[in-house]
Motif scaffolding. Sequence first.
Motif, mmCIF file in Angstrom:
data_model
loop_
_atom_site.group_PDB
_atom_site.id
_atom_site.type_symbol
_atom_site.label_atom_id
_atom_site.label_comp_id
_atom_site.label_asym_id
_atom_site.label_seq_id
_atom_site.Cartn_x
_atom_site.Cartn_y
_atom_site.Cartn_z
ATOM 1 N N LEU A 16 2.409 -7.073 -16.432
ATOM 2 C CA LEU A 16 1.458 -6.007 -16.100
ATOM 3 C C LEU A 16 0.374 -6.519 -15.162
ATOM 4 C CD1 LEU A 16 1.085 -4.264 -19.583
ATOM 5 C CD2 LEU A 16 2.231 -3.354 -17.549
ATOM 6 N N LEU A 17 -0.074 -7.749 -15.397
ATOM 7 C CA LEU A 17 -1.078 -8.350 -14.527
ATOM 8 C C LEU A 17 -0.516 -8.556 -13.123
ATOM 9 C CD1 LEU A 17 -3.921 -9.613 -14.319
ATOM 10 C CD2 LEU A 17 -2.893 -11.798 -14.976
ATOM 11 N N PHE A 18 0.730 -9.016 -13.044
ATOM 12 C CA PHE A 18 1.381 -9.232 -11.754
ATOM 13 C C PHE A 18 1.535 -7.916 -11.003
ATOM 14 C CE2 PHE A 18 5.521 -9.211 -9.475
ATOM 15 C CZ PHE A 18 5.176 -10.051 -8.428
ATOM 16 N N TRP A 19 2.031 -6.880 -11.694
ATOM 17 C CA TRP A 19 2.214 -5.590 -11.037
ATOM 18 C C TRP A 19 0.887 -4.974 -10.622
ATOM 19 C CZ3 TRP A 19 6.036 -4.100 -15.462
ATOM 20 C CH2 TRP A 19 7.284 -4.673 -15.192
ATOM 21 N N GLY A 20 -0.083 -4.994 -11.536
ATOM 22 C CA GLY A 20 -1.383 -4.430 -11.205
ATOM 23 C C GLY A 20 -2.073 -5.189 -10.087
ATOM 24 N N GLY A 21 -2.022 -6.522 -10.162
ATOM 25 C CA GLY A 21 -2.615 -7.342 -9.116
ATOM 26 C C GLY A 21 -1.922 -7.135 -7.780
ATOM 27 N N GLY A 22 -0.587 -7.006 -7.820
ATOM 28 C CA GLY A 22 0.157 -6.775 -6.588
ATOM 29 C C GLY A 22 -0.191 -5.446 -5.950
ATOM 30 N N LEU A 23 -0.298 -4.403 -6.773
ATOM 31 C CA LEU A 23 -0.667 -3.093 -6.250
ATOM 32 C C LEU A 23 -2.026 -3.136 -5.560
ATOM 33 C CD1 LEU A 23 0.461 -0.737 -9.172
ATOM 34 C CD2 LEU A 23 1.430 -0.831 -6.878
ATOM 35 N N LEU A 24 -2.955 -3.860 -6.141
ATOM 36 C CA LEU A 24 -4.294 -3.953 -5.568
ATOM 37 C C LEU A 24 -4.320 -4.861 -4.340
ATOM 38 C CD1 LEU A 24 -7.326 -3.364 -5.714
ATOM 39 C CD2 LEU A 24 -7.543 -5.304 -7.276
ATOM 40 N N LEU A 25 -3.768 -6.058 -4.462
ATOM 41 C CA LEU A 25 -3.853 -7.052 -3.392
ATOM 42 C C LEU A 25 -3.096 -6.618 -2.140
ATOM 43 C CD1 LEU A 25 -4.723 -9.904 -2.467
ATOM 44 C CD2 LEU A 25 -2.591 -10.751 -3.460
ATOM 45 N N ALA A 101 19.001 7.479 -5.119
ATOM 46 C CA ALA A 101 18.048 8.549 -4.839
ATOM 47 C C ALA A 101 16.695 7.920 -4.559
ATOM 48 C CB ALA A 101 17.970 9.513 -6.025
ATOM 49 N N SER A 102 16.715 6.694 -4.054
ATOM 50 C CA SER A 102 15.488 5.936 -3.848
ATOM 51 C C SER A 102 14.721 6.457 -2.638
ATOM 52 C CB SER A 102 15.782 4.451 -3.644
ATOM 53 O OG SER A 102 16.213 3.856 -4.836
ATOM 54 N N THR A 103 13.450 6.677 -2.817
ATOM 55 C CA THR A 103 12.576 6.984 -1.702
ATOM 56 C C THR A 103 12.127 5.678 -1.050
ATOM 57 O OG1 THR A 103 10.603 6.907 -3.088
ATOM 58 C CG2 THR A 103 11.740 9.039 -2.901
ATOM 59 N N ILE A 104 11.497 5.801 0.098
ATOM 60 C CA ILE A 104 10.929 4.612 0.738
ATOM 61 C C ILE A 104 9.912 3.961 -0.183
ATOM 62 C CG2 ILE A 104 9.346 3.912 2.603
ATOM 63 C CD1 ILE A 104 10.946 5.821 4.441
ATOM 64 N N THR A 105 9.117 4.768 -0.876
ATOM 65 C CA THR A 105 8.111 4.243 -1.799
ATOM 66 C C THR A 105 8.765 3.473 -2.937
ATOM 67 O OG1 THR A 105 6.815 6.226 -1.283
ATOM 68 C CG2 THR A 105 6.043 4.855 -3.110
ATOM 69 N N MET A 106 9.849 3.984 -3.477
ATOM 70 C CA MET A 106 10.563 3.291 -4.540
ATOM 71 C C MET A 106 11.150 1.976 -4.030
ATOM 72 S SD MET A 106 12.404 6.618 -6.302
ATOM 73 C CE MET A 106 13.266 5.736 -7.615
ATOM 74 N N GLN A 107 11.618 1.973 -2.801
ATOM 75 C CA GLN A 107 12.166 0.735 -2.243
ATOM 76 C C GLN A 107 11.078 -0.314 -2.053
ATOM 77 O OE1 GLN A 107 15.134 1.224 0.988
ATOM 78 N NE2 GLN A 107 15.041 3.415 0.552
ATOM 79 N N VAL A 108 9.880 0.127 -1.668
ATOM 80 C CA VAL A 108 8.763 -0.819 -1.558
ATOM 81 C C VAL A 108 8.437 -1.401 -2.927
ATOM 82 C CG1 VAL A 108 6.303 -1.061 -1.041
ATOM 83 C CG2 VAL A 108 7.777 0.212 0.518
ATOM 84 N N ALA A 109 8.372 -0.539 -3.952
ATOM 85 C CA ALA A 109 8.088 -1.019 -5.308
ATOM 86 C C ALA A 109 9.130 -2.034 -5.751
ATOM 87 C CB ALA A 109 8.049 0.165 -6.283
ATOM 88 N N GLU A 126 10.805 0.899 -11.905
ATOM 89 C CA GLU A 126 10.559 1.211 -10.496
ATOM 90 C C GLU A 126 9.864 2.560 -10.318
ATOM 91 O OE1 GLU A 126 13.643 2.483 -7.091
ATOM 92 O OE2 GLU A 126 13.997 0.480 -7.912
ATOM 93 N N ALA A 127 10.252 3.541 -11.123
ATOM 94 C CA ALA A 127 9.713 4.889 -10.957
ATOM 95 C C ALA A 127 8.195 4.949 -11.168
ATOM 96 C CB ALA A 127 10.431 5.857 -11.892
ATOM 97 N N PRO A 128 7.648 4.453 -12.286
ATOM 98 C CA PRO A 128 6.183 4.495 -12.426
ATOM 99 C C PRO A 128 5.452 3.639 -11.406
ATOM 100 C CG PRO A 128 7.186 3.299 -14.267
ATOM 101 C CD PRO A 128 8.292 3.965 -13.525
ATOM 102 N N LEU A 129 6.054 2.521 -10.986
ATOM 103 C CA LEU A 129 5.436 1.713 -9.939
ATOM 104 C C LEU A 129 5.367 2.492 -8.623
ATOM 105 C CD1 LEU A 129 6.942 -1.862 -10.495
ATOM 106 C CD2 LEU A 129 4.579 -1.134 -10.865
ATOM 107 N N ALA A 130 6.410 3.265 -8.322
ATOM 108 C CA ALA A 130 6.401 4.081 -7.107
ATOM 109 C C ALA A 130 5.317 5.152 -7.183
ATOM 110 C CB ALA A 130 7.770 4.722 -6.893
ATOM 111 N N LEU A 131 5.162 5.761 -8.340
ATOM 112 C CA LEU A 131 4.095 6.762 -8.512
ATOM 113 C C LEU A 131 2.718 6.120 -8.324
ATOM 114 C CD1 LEU A 131 5.499 8.700 -11.600
ATOM 115 C CD2 LEU A 131 5.427 9.505 -9.234
ATOM 116 N N ALA A 132 2.554 4.913 -8.843
ATOM 117 C CA ALA A 132 1.276 4.210 -8.691
ATOM 118 C C ALA A 132 1.025 3.844 -7.230
ATOM 119 C CB ALA A 132 1.269 2.951 -9.561
ATOM 120 N N LEU A 133 2.056 3.386 -6.542
ATOM 121 C CA LEU A 133 1.920 3.072 -5.121
ATOM 122 C C LEU A 133 1.465 4.293 -4.337
ATOM 123 C CD1 LEU A 133 5.017 0.846 -4.180
ATOM 124 C CD2 LEU A 133 2.631 0.249 -3.899
ATOM 125 N N ASP A 134 2.117 5.422 -4.601
ATOM 126 C CA ASP A 134 1.776 6.632 -3.864
ATOM 127 C C ASP A 134 0.358 7.098 -4.190
ATOM 128 O OD1 ASP A 134 3.281 8.846 -2.160
ATOM 129 O OD2 ASP A 134 1.930 9.880 -3.555
#
Length: 224
Positions: A16-25, A101-109, A126-134
């Motif tokens: 969770l720290l890695f994902w959250g930190g990655g989303l921010l950084l 059915a991957s979106t570009i956002t899902m592929q980035v995640a 992948e799905a919630p990470l894509a929602l967070a990215l967007d």
Amino acid sequence: MTFVLRLLKICAALLLLFWGGGLLLFRFVDPPVTPLMVIRAVERNAWIGYAPVRLVDVAAALPRAVIASEDGRFCLHHGIDLGAVQEALEDYGETGRLRGASTITMQVARNLLLWPGGGFVRKAIEAPLALALDAFWPKRRIMEVYLNIAEMGPGLFGAGASAQAYFNRPAGRLSETQAARLAAILPAPTRWNATAPTAYVERRTGTILRRMDQLGPAQLGCLG
């Protein structure tokens, strides 16, 4: 058992720290490497070609080409294209085969924070990470990172390295046909070659070029 549970909790917290930190950084900083890059480097016993470029320094044809090829509703959905997911599930129910059915956002995640393969388990993360990215990244940044970390050939990642390797020019000077070629090989970049296309890749390139011409303001407006 207590030790195992504690270890699992620690692993979950670190993830969770890695994902959250990655989303921010990586909202502001170009990723120095991705899990897939490391895997490919180990497989090849050699480092990979990777040269991040800003979206403003990429020919406008390339984001248009990948939207036409990979995710026609990129500017319209919120990370997940629910219509495409529904169609994929219906196909799975009828054929037993799960198509992408991957979106570009899902592929980035996936490319940035997860691992290749993994089936339903990876998709479930992948799905919630894509929602967070967007939610936290502008669409332009999502597209910029996608064009920088997408695998585009054996040992090649991103538009900068691929444009130079395939066409001996910077990403900002790609023609529409060259951009469509790069988009055409994305489904199998280690098998297909943008400068030595198979008949199928040529047909796919033509299809992408036609779709590029059909894209309207609503499908491109998020890129400014």
